[in-house]
Design a protein around this motif. Structure first.
Motif, PDB file in Angstrom:
ATOM      1  N   ALA A  23       0.794  -1.239   0.000  1.00  0.00           N
ATOM      2  CA  ALA A  23       0.000   0.000   0.000  1.00  0.00           C
ATOM      3  C   ALA A  23       0.824   1.286   0.000  1.00  0.00           C
ATOM      4  N   PRO A  24       1.962   1.364   0.719  1.00  0.00           N
ATOM      5  CA  PRO A  24       2.720   2.628   0.714  1.00  0.00           C
ATOM      6  C   PRO A  24       3.211   3.058  -0.662  1.00  0.00           C
ATOM      7  N   ASN A  25       3.252   2.125  -1.615  1.00  0.00           N
ATOM      8  CA  ASN A  25       3.741   2.434  -2.955  1.00  0.00           C
ATOM      9  C   ASN A  25       2.632   2.760  -3.955  1.00  0.00           C
ATOM     10  N   MET A  26       1.392   2.827  -3.474  1.00  0.00           N
ATOM     11  CA  MET A  26       0.269   3.061  -4.376  1.00  0.00           C
ATOM     12  C   MET A  26       0.212   4.494  -4.857  1.00  0.00           C
ATOM     13  N   ASP A  27      -0.076   4.655  -6.144  1.00  0.00           N
ATOM     14  CA  ASP A  27      -0.341   5.966  -6.720  1.00  0.00           C
ATOM     15  C   ASP A  27      -1.706   6.447  -6.217  1.00  0.00           C
ATOM     16  N   LYS A  28      -1.835   7.735  -5.949  1.00  0.00           N
ATOM     17  CA  LYS A  28      -3.104   8.283  -5.475  1.00  0.00           C
ATOM     18  C   LYS A  28      -4.229   8.061  -6.482  1.00  0.00           C
ATOM     19  N   VAL A  29      -3.866   8.011  -7.772  1.00  0.00           N
ATOM     20  CA  VAL A  29      -4.871   7.763  -8.809  1.00  0.00           C
ATOM     21  C   VAL A  29      -5.469   6.367  -8.645  1.00  0.00           C
ATOM     22  N   THR A  30      -4.618   5.395  -8.319  1.00  0.00           N
ATOM     23  CA  THR A  30      -5.076   4.019  -8.120  1.00  0.00           C
ATOM     24  C   THR A  30      -6.025   3.930  -6.936  1.00  0.00           C
ATOM     25  N   LEU A  31      -5.716   4.656  -5.872  1.00  0.00           N
ATOM     26  CA  LEU A  31      -6.591   4.659  -4.695  1.00  0.00           C
ATOM     27  C   LEU A  31      -7.892   5.401  -4.958  1.00  0.00           C
ATOM     28  N   GLY A  32      -7.868   6.347  -5.914  1.00  0.00           N
ATOM     29  CA  GLY A  32      -9.026   7.196  -6.164  1.00  0.00           C
ATOM     30  C   GLY A  32      -9.971   6.694  -7.235  1.00  0.00           C
TER      31      GLY A  32
END
Length: 348
Positions: free
Chosen positions: A257-266
């Protein structure tokens, strides 16, 4: 950015290449599937680059014939989503070999691991593939193509939350209880009886052949099916085992999770998690453990507030074709929602 759609006279190939089975698709510039072909393993680590090339060529000829395409007319591009396809030197050898030995197959290639094909089939802007079958593995793919993993180290070092892991934990719990080494969390009677029946033994010593001299990881992991039946029948130990597996699978996501792009989370529905493998059939038994495993352990962990669990109803060959087309600046139109089945969203 590539152009939307492509030349009506151009065709795009995609290959889902597994360790035991492969599937190839041909699509037109409008993203329509024209034909399929199937073949054996295309994992070049298992069969060698030369044999892998021959099998890709054979499948390409077959799919072109089914699509009424001249077998000498190259695809505009070919996406290769292969088990074992992540190593750059292996990619170079296979692609250069195909262009040299079989130039009629495709004008251009894009090769990647099977994870990328699954993500491109199921997700618009990156996501996670979480595998729980015989073994387990978790890989995050961001929109920029960067990839981060947790697990995938095999049964000697990993495979947590997999069919193998569940089977191993069940058998060890039964052995430890009988030895009075570790008190079991629940009665072991169901697991012990199921173990004797499944492996065809009458005493614990009979298990030694299956654990050592005749060890077969696939057969060993398949014992998980009997444990899943036990969980469905509410056997307390089997239920506990799947709860523990759920915790570990949730922690795989927490790890990357710490390496996730904000776009992926959004993304709509939050983080998209593509769930691969038969252990996911026991989702209800794993659900509470999985949610527990996703809870941050400390301040360094990321809290994932929204996520969607889905499985594929379409071959990753389609995603491979999409990635191959992007290589030649073409965006193949694709109905992502038609490629997946959503089985859980959080919050519900």
């Amino acid at each position: 950015m590539g152009s939307a759609g492509g030349d009506d006279q151009a065709f795009y190939g995609g290959l889902e290449g597994g360790a035991t089975h492969s599937k190839m698709v041909v699509m037109n510039g409008k993203g329509a599937i024209i034909a399929w072909s199937e073949g054996p393993s295309t994992n070049h680590w298992l069969i060698g680059v030369e044999e892998c090339m021959r099998r890709i060529h054979s499948m390409a000829e077959d799919v072109k014939k089914k699509a009424n395409i001249d077998v000498k007319k190259p695809f505009k591009s070919m996406g290769l989503s292969l088990s074992g396809g992540e190593q750059e030197e292996g990619q170079r050898r296979l692609i250069e070999g195909m262009q040299s030995a079989f130039p009629e197959v495709s004008e251009a290639y894009h090769m990647c691991t099977d994870t990328f094909g699954a993500i491109a089939t199921a997700c618009e802007k990156g996501g996670i593939v979480l595998i729980s079958g015989t073994g387990s593995n978790c890989q995050l793919v961001n929109p920029d193509g960067s990839i981060y993993g947790c697990g995938g180290w095999g049964h000697m070092l990993g495979d947590e939350g997999s069919g193998y892991w569940i089977a191993h934990q069940a058998i060890k719990t039964a052995f430890d209880a009988e030895d009075n080494l570790v008190k079991p969390p629940h009665d072991v009677s169901y697991v012990k009886d199921a173990m004797f029946t499944y492996f065809g033994v009458t005493k614990r010593y009979g298990m030694l052949d299956h654990l050592y001299s005749q060890f077969d990881k696939t057969k060993f992991a398949a014992f998980c099916v009997k444990l899943a039946e036990g969980a469905q029948a509410k056997d307390p130990l089997c239920t506990w085992l799947f709860h523990e597996a759920g915790i570990l699978l949730g922690r795989h996501i927490l790890a990357v999770a710490p390496n996730m792009d904000k776009v992926t989370l959004g993304c709509p529905g939050g983080l998209q998690v593509v769930c691969v493998g038969s252990v996911w059939k026991s989702w209800e038994a794993m659900k509470q453990g999985f949610l527990e495993g996703l809870k941050p352990r400390d301040a360094d962990d990321l809290e994932i507030k929204r996520f969607t669990l889905l499985n594929l109803v379409q071959s990753p060959a389609v995603g491979a074709a999409r990635l191959g087309a992007e290589k030649v600046q073409i965006n193949l139109p694709m109905d992502i929602k038609a490629n997946v089945n959503v089985f859980y969203t959080h919050p519900e």
